[in-house]
Design an enzyme around this catalytic site. Structure first.
Site, PDB file in Angstrom:
ATOM      1  CD  GLU A 152       0.418  -1.721  -1.532  1.00  0.00           C
ATOM      2  OE1 GLU A 152       1.665  -1.792  -1.510  1.00  0.00           O
ATOM      3  OE2 GLU A 152      -0.206  -0.736  -1.968  1.00  0.00           O
ATOM      4  CD1 TRP A 189      13.875   0.352  -2.305  1.00  0.00           C
ATOM      5  CD2 TRP A 189      11.713  -0.140  -2.105  1.00  0.00           C
ATOM      6  NE1 TRP A 189      13.223   1.510  -1.933  1.00  0.00           N
ATOM      7  CE2 TRP A 189      11.886   1.232  -1.805  1.00  0.00           C
ATOM      8  CE3 TRP A 189      10.429  -0.672  -2.019  1.00  0.00           C
ATOM      9  CZ2 TRP A 189      10.832   2.067  -1.438  1.00  0.00           C
ATOM     10  CZ3 TRP A 189       9.380   0.158  -1.672  1.00  0.00           C
ATOM     11  CH2 TRP A 189       9.589   1.498  -1.384  1.00  0.00           C
ATOM     12  CG  MET A 219      16.270  -9.161   4.973  1.00  0.00           C
ATOM     13  SD  MET A 219      16.345 -10.572   3.832  1.00  0.00           S
ATOM     14  CE  MET A 219      17.578 -11.586   4.644  1.00  0.00           C
ATOM     15  CD  GLU A 261     -24.930   4.383 -21.006  1.00  0.00           C
ATOM     16  OE1 GLU A 261     -25.443   3.327 -20.605  1.00  0.00           O
ATOM     17  OE2 GLU A 261     -24.201   5.104 -20.285  1.00  0.00           O
ATOM     18  CB  THR A 317       7.525 -10.805   2.110  1.00  0.00           C
ATOM     19  OG1 THR A 317       7.378 -11.112   3.506  1.00  0.00           O
ATOM     20  CG2 THR A 317       6.638 -11.718   1.293  1.00  0.00           C
ATOM     21  NE  ARG A 372       5.639   6.657  -3.768  1.00  0.00           N
ATOM     22  CZ  ARG A 372       5.100   5.910  -2.799  1.00  0.00           C
ATOM     23  NH1 ARG A 372       4.286   6.463  -1.906  1.00  0.00           N
ATOM     24  NH2 ARG A 372       5.363   4.618  -2.717  1.00  0.00           N
ATOM     25  CG  ASP A 405       7.955  -1.374   5.947  1.00  0.00           C
ATOM     26  OD1 ASP A 405       9.037  -1.678   6.481  1.00  0.00           O
ATOM     27  OD2 ASP A 405       7.290  -2.153   5.252  1.00  0.00           O
ATOM     28  CG  HIS A 444     -23.980   7.443 -16.138  1.00  0.00           C
ATOM     29  ND1 HIS A 444     -24.983   6.614 -15.705  1.00  0.00           N
ATOM     30  CD2 HIS A 444     -23.461   8.020 -15.018  1.00  0.00           C
ATOM     31  CE1 HIS A 444     -25.082   6.676 -14.378  1.00  0.00           C
ATOM     32  NE2 HIS A 444     -24.165   7.520 -13.950  1.00  0.00           N
TER      33      HIS A 444
END
Length: 373
Positions: free
Chosen positions: A303, A173, A166, A56, A164, A210, A203, A54
């Site tokens: 997400e 993107w 089509m 400390e 967000t 990454r 998707d 920890h």
């Protein structure tokens, strides 16, 4: 209670150290600690990954002789033995004279007992310096300890007109490379990433980190977050890209014979399949969050598409919304940010802007829902 300019400066340094652990400390809180003698820092440290020291202990080891020193720590020193020993006893043994704490530890195993042990040992204890900043840093840990659920962050990327993807589902993107790199930081700070089967089928995302330790300026190794796919009818294929990537994958589905039969291929591909109770035809998201909290998840990031993201909001599960707005117009046939059953202006969900900044070509806005929504 009055704190000096030196107190503020030293606690600010402790908070900087704690921030180094926000990507690697979970399920523990991210804590920073500074040891000061004669207004000079002689030791400092932050929480190492689970099972490690920890903050400390790290700071005391650097200081060597800490007798008579003042300790600045962003969270109450622990008073119980877990994978490591109690930090408050280490401070007592070191002979420190004063401990300044930003905020109390909400863990029921601690929650004031660490402060009490320090005081009973004759140490001057002061609480509350830069408390708001310390609580913000550990908002996920605090929520998990007090409510039994992780902090829920919903991330969305949208055009300027709030679209967000089509109508075809194409969404790569929406935002700039700089915004996508920033999202990697959010992933790194999350214990789990939750997406829906619609996003997975459209998707086929990896949902992996990454980004490197060097990118984040941290010392300890990053771990891939748990990737959770909400898939009530078990439509996900065993050939999905995320099953070929490093890190754990969980499929949350409804109990049923068809799902049981389909689950075997996913298990053989490396996924964990979790059979969940239903709310109507959908998975009970509250039960899912409780399960993730029991696994030590302090923060989860959603997400997902409009349906699942909207469900988290509609069910009152949102803690934080981060939107990346691209300077583009997608038009009225493109898909909206959320599916939300709101029919009147008075029924709107009120949000408070906590932060706004430009990231690459895009605008990043961080919002919190008003209390008791």
């Amino acid at each position: 209670m009055s704190f000096t300019a030196t107190d503020h400066r030293m606690m600010a340094r402790a908070l900087q150290l704690a921030a180094k652990a926000r990507y690697t400390a979970a399920p523990n809180p991210a804590v920073g600690c500074v040891v000061v003698a004669d207004k000079t820092i002689i030791g400092e440290g932050f929480t190492r990954p689970a099972g490690g020291n920890h903050a400390e202990i790290e700071a005391l080891q650097m200081a060597g002789d800490a007798a008579g020193s003042t300790i600045y720590v962003t969270l109450e020193p622990c008073s119980h033995t877990g994978k490591t020993g109690p930090c408050c006893q280490a401070l007592i043994k070191a002979g420190v004279s004063r401990v300044v704490v930003a905020c109390e530890d909400p863990n029921p195993l601690v929650c004031g007992s660490g402060l009490k042990q320090l005081q009973e040992a004759g140490i001057d204890v002061e609480l509350g310096l830069l408390e708001a900043q310390a609580r913000e840093l550990n908002k996920g840990f605090i929520k998990r300890q007090t409510q039994g659920a992780p902090w829920v962050l919903v991330k969305m990327a949208a055009s300027l007109d709030g679209r967000t993807a089509m109508a075809s589902g194409q969404s790569q993107w929406v935002t700039s490379p700089a915004a996508r790199i920033d999202v990697q930081r959010l992933r790194a700070a999350s214990c789990a990433i939750i997406t829906g089967i619609g996003t997975q089928l459209m998707d086929d995302p990896s949902l992996t980190l990454r980004i490197t330790e060097q990118d984040l300026y941290i010392e300890d190794p990053l771990s891939q977050p748990l990737r959770v796919v909400v898939d009530a009818q078990m439509k996900m294929a065993a050939t999905a890209r995320m099953l070929q990537q490093p890190g754990p994958v969980m499929i949350a589905t409804l109990e049923g014979s068809a799902q049981r039969e389909k689950s075997q291929a996913l298990v053989e591909a490396g996924a964990e399949v979790l059979f969940m109770p239903a709310v109507g035809q959908h998975i009970d998201l509250r039960v899912l969050l409780k399960e993730l909290a029991q696994r030590g998840c302090n923060q989860v990031m959603v997400e997902a598409g409009a349906g699942l993201a909207g469900a988290f909001i509609a069910e009152g599960l949102l803690d934080e919304l981060i939107c990346y707005w691209a300077p583009k117009l997608f038009g009225n046939r493109a898909k909206p940010m959320f599916e939300l059953p709101i029919d009147t202006i008075d029924a709107h969900l009120a949000l408070s802007v906590r932060d706004m900044r430009q990231v690459g070509e895009d605008i990043k806005i961080t919002l919190y829902p008003d209390k008791d929504y």
